[in-house]
Motif scaffolding. Structure first.
Motif, short mmCIF file in Angstrom:
data_model
loop_
_atom_site.label_atom_id
_atom_site.label_comp_id
_atom_site.label_asym_id
_atom_site.label_seq_id
_atom_site.Cartn_x
_atom_site.Cartn_y
_atom_site.Cartn_z
N ALA A 140 0.81 -1.21 0.02
CA ALA A 140 0.13 0.05 -0.20
C ALA A 140 0.69 1.12 0.13
N ARG A 141 2.02 1.24 0.70
CA ARG A 141 2.91 2.46 0.69
C ARG A 141 3.20 2.82 -0.61
N TYR A 142 3.59 1.67 -1.62
CA TYR A 142 4.05 2.35 -2.90
C TYR A 142 2.99 1.95 -3.83
N GLY A 143 1.77 2.07 -3.68
CA GLY A 143 0.90 2.18 -4.88
C GLY A 143 -0.37 1.14 -4.84
N LEU A 144 -0.20 0.23 -4.44
CA LEU A 144 -1.36 -0.77 -4.44
C LEU A 144 -2.47 -0.37 -3.40
N ASN A 267 10.34 4.37 -6.69
CA ASN A 267 9.92 5.72 -7.39
C ASN A 267 9.80 6.78 -6.30
N PRO A 268 10.09 8.05 -6.95
CA PRO A 268 10.02 9.15 -5.90
C PRO A 268 8.78 9.48 -5.27
N GLU A 269 7.59 9.10 -6.01
CA GLU A 269 6.30 9.25 -5.48
C GLU A 269 5.57 7.97 -5.93
N PRO A 270 4.69 7.51 -5.12
CA PRO A 270 3.93 6.37 -5.42
C PRO A 270 3.16 6.39 -6.60
N ILE A 271 3.33 5.49 -7.62
CA ILE A 271 2.30 5.45 -8.80
C ILE A 271 1.28 4.35 -8.69
N PRO A 272 0.02 4.41 -9.21
CA PRO A 272 -1.03 3.26 -8.72
C PRO A 272 -0.56 2.13 -9.55
N ALA A 273 -0.87 1.16 -8.95
CA ALA A 273 -0.37 -0.22 -9.57
C ALA A 273 -1.52 -0.52 -10.75
N ILE A 274 -0.97 -1.29 -11.60
CA ILE A 274 -2.11 -1.64 -12.61
C ILE A 274 -3.10 -2.39 -12.02
#
Length: 448
Positions: A140-144, A267-274
């Motif tokens: 969750a911290r990184y976009g999921l 990633n510098p900022e989280p990107i939404p997971a596919i």
């Protein structure tokens, strides 16, 4: 036709494959062209190709030609770090481990008093709930989005997760779509499981929608595998807009997605997971190996709710459960916030290493973040020949040929983090630059 003649031609081709003159995934000359070169007949060459196909050295495709098999033992591509002060290991992707040792020692010490009979016994549901919560918080911290303790499963690292998913979602002979340049571990799994692999073209934003749509329509894969962040080997990170388009194509085609997102923390900022756009078709894979330590073997699968029981059954049949002791250490690191601090530290180190690479090697395109670069060699070097010459100087690098899905490449992949000392890192890069600038001619292996 002399039987000895076609066998001799087959041996000549093998010698050229071994030397790197015909690299993995490269297309062999047409029968008539090689026949003219070797002063024989196309029929004799055809028989030699057939012999090599039976030995799994080449693959032939109607209308496309004959290609050198690209599958290899991972030990040929990636070399684990050894206690050898003379080696410069630019081969394996792992964190700069010397920066994580103190935190790991502290976490193990804090974990020891918490060892109970329940912790060291068998557990249901792919491990203890608190350990599955580790995966929920990490991803969750990184976009999921959408991860819960019910749909998050524990594995022995991401490689184990990929193998389990391909075993569960496909059968021998099925087609798997991957990026046209991809992690050799995926190709190794597919080869061992007898799954067919097809490459999807890439651009500066990752897997291209047009190529994916064509592959989905023509090859009808059962699974699509994507590495969306700091893609291995190209280093490309897929932006959110492209991720949403890829998700739409997969949803419309009703295939499975495996999102191998082990580098998302860079990633510098989280990107939404596919997988955020594919809650019923997407399997999200991540682990702590690249940020903290591969020795922990802590991997996570976020599965669609309807597939949790199936994947759990495969985990139970293959490993029963991952080590709760390791996951207890991971829980200590995550709950204290130390895991995220270590990840951020590795991100900063990777950025510093990228700057040093830019200063010495001037790669194109430059990348600010990521554990590796995809380095184009000068025209006078073939990847296999360069790897061989580099090894003689104790420089371990990975030939780009083993990352390519049935296409030639003139690149190598260079890991930036496994050398702990910045001084030795600079020294190794300087030696690599000198070797790249050295002009060497590649002689053609023996004739028949």
């Amino acid at each position: 036709m002399s039987e000895a003649k076609f066998k001799q031609i087959a041996e000549t081709i093998i010698s050229r494959i071994t030397s790197g003159y015909y690299p993995p995934n490269s297309k062999l000359p047409p029968h008539r062209v090689l026949a003219d070169e070797l002063n024989t007949t196309p029929v004799t060459v055809a028989k030699a190709y057939q012999r090599l196909a039976e030995q799994n050295r080449v693959e032939s495709f109607v209308g496309r030609g004959t290609f050198v098999c690209g599958e290899s033992k991972l030990s040929q591509v990636i070399h684990a770090s050894e206690d050898d002060a003379t080696e410069f290991n630019f081969s394996i992707l792992q964190p700069c481990l010397s920066h994580n040792i103190a935190a790991l020692q502290d976490a193990f010490q804090k974990t020891a008093p918490r060892i109970t009979p329940q912790l060291i016994g068998y557990a249901e549901h792919s491990g203890h709930q608190q350990h599955r919560q580790v995966g929920v918080e990490w991803a969750a911290r990184y976009g999921l989005a959408g991860g819960t303790v019910e749909n998050t499963l524990l594995t022995d690292g991401a490689q184990n997760a990929l193998a389990l998913l391909l075993e569960a979602l496909t059968k021998p002979g099925d087609t798997i779509a991957v990026e046209s340049l991809t992690y050799p571990g995926i190709l190794a799994i597919a080869s061992l499981m007898r799954r067919e692999v097809i490459g999807v073209e890439m651009d500066e934003n990752g897997m291209t929608p047009d190529s994916l749509q064509q592959v989905l329509q023509t090859a009808r894969p059962k699974v699509v595998i994507v590495v969306p962040s700091h893609q291995n080997p190209t280093g490309v990170t897929m932006p959110a807009a492209r991720r949403e388009i890829i998700a739409q194509l997969i949803r419309d085609s009703n295939v499975w997605l495996i999102e191998d997102d082990i580098y998302g923390f860079l990633n510098p900022e989280p990107i939404p997971a596919i997988c955020n756009w594919l809650p019923e078709q997407g399997f999200h894979v991540t682990s702590l190996s690249k940020a903290i330590s591969p020795a922990l073997r802590c991997g996570f699968i976020k599965a669609p709710d309807a597939q949790v029981d199936t994947i759990n059954a495969h985990i139970r049949a293959n490993i029963w459960l991952s080590s709760p002791l390791n996951y207890q250490v991971a829980a200590e690191l995550v709950s204290s916030g130390t895991a995220f601090e270590l990840a951020q530290r590795q991100q900063r180190l990777a950025q510093q290493r990228q700057q040093i690479v830019q200063e010495i090697l001037h790669p194109a395109p430059p990348h600010q973040y990521g554990y590796h670069i995809w380095l184009k060699l000068p025209q006078h070097w073939q990847p296999e020949r360069f790897v061989q010459e580099a090894a003689k100087q104790h420089l371990l690098v990975s030939s780009g040929s083993y990352f390519a899905v049935r296409q030639p490449t003139d690149h190598i992949r260079l890991s930036l983090m496994s050398i702990n000392s910045e001084a030795r890192f600079r020294e190794g890069l300087t030696q690599l630059k000198a070797l790249m600038d050295t002009y060497t001619t590649s002689t053609l292996p023996f004739q028949v």
